[in-house]
Motif scaffolding. Structure first.
Motif, PDB file in Angstrom:
ATOM      1  N   GLU A  32       0.833  -1.195   0.000  1.00  0.00           N
ATOM      2  CA  GLU A  32       0.000   0.000   0.000  1.00  0.00           C
ATOM      3  C   GLU A  32       0.872   1.250   0.000  1.00  0.00           C
ATOM      4  N   LEU A  64      -3.529   4.390   6.746  1.00  0.00           N
ATOM      5  CA  LEU A  64      -4.346   4.616   5.551  1.00  0.00           C
ATOM      6  C   LEU A  64      -5.619   5.381   5.896  1.00  0.00           C
ATOM      7  N   CYS A  74      -4.579   7.384  -1.535  1.00  0.00           N
ATOM      8  CA  CYS A  74      -3.976   6.142  -1.056  1.00  0.00           C
ATOM      9  C   CYS A  74      -4.247   5.039  -2.065  1.00  0.00           C
ATOM     10  N   ARG A  75      -3.279   4.172  -2.224  1.00  0.00           N
ATOM     11  CA  ARG A  75      -3.414   3.049  -3.157  1.00  0.00           C
ATOM     12  C   ARG A  75      -3.177   1.746  -2.420  1.00  0.00           C
ATOM     13  N   GLY A  76      -3.987   0.756  -2.765  1.00  0.00           N
ATOM     14  CA  GLY A  76      -3.846  -0.567  -2.172  1.00  0.00           C
ATOM     15  C   GLY A  76      -2.820  -1.393  -2.914  1.00  0.00           C
TER      16      GLY A  76
END
Length: 103
Positions: A32, A64, A74-76
């Motif tokens: 993440e 997060l 935010c990126r997973g």
């Protein structure tokens, strides 16, 4: 914004996070991530810098949640895709035994 990370309360602001991360070189992103300014940082690195705690003391989810509430992108973890035309180990074994399996 008040948030709790690793059972400790923090008053975080977007400008405060930007200031804390200024001059911090991003580590390689494997999981993440959070985009701060024009850089992409691993979530654990951001959490360590803004809380000054050991990375083992907090979860990715806590950081997060806080970064999302502050308005950061935010990126997973990217989904892994299997290459096209590659048989799974089960399909390979079935083919060697002559058992028909749908591909």
């Amino acid at each position: 914004m008040r948030c709790v990370i690793a059972r400790f309360p923090f008053d975080l602001t977007k400008s405060g996070v930007l200031e804390s991360m200024k001059g911090v070189k991003p580590e390689q992103v494997i999981g993440e991530s959070v985009i701060i300014g024009r850089r992409t940082y691993p979530v654990k690195q951001v959490g360590q810098v803004i809380t000054r705690q050991d990375r083992r003391d907090f979860s990715v989810g806590e950081v997060l949640r806080a970064m999302t509430q502050l308005g950061f992108t935010c990126r997973g973890i990217p989904r892994a895709t299997a290459p096209t035309g590659v048989l799974s180990p089960f399909q390979q074994a079935s083919a060697m035994l002559g058992i028909p399996v749908a591909v």
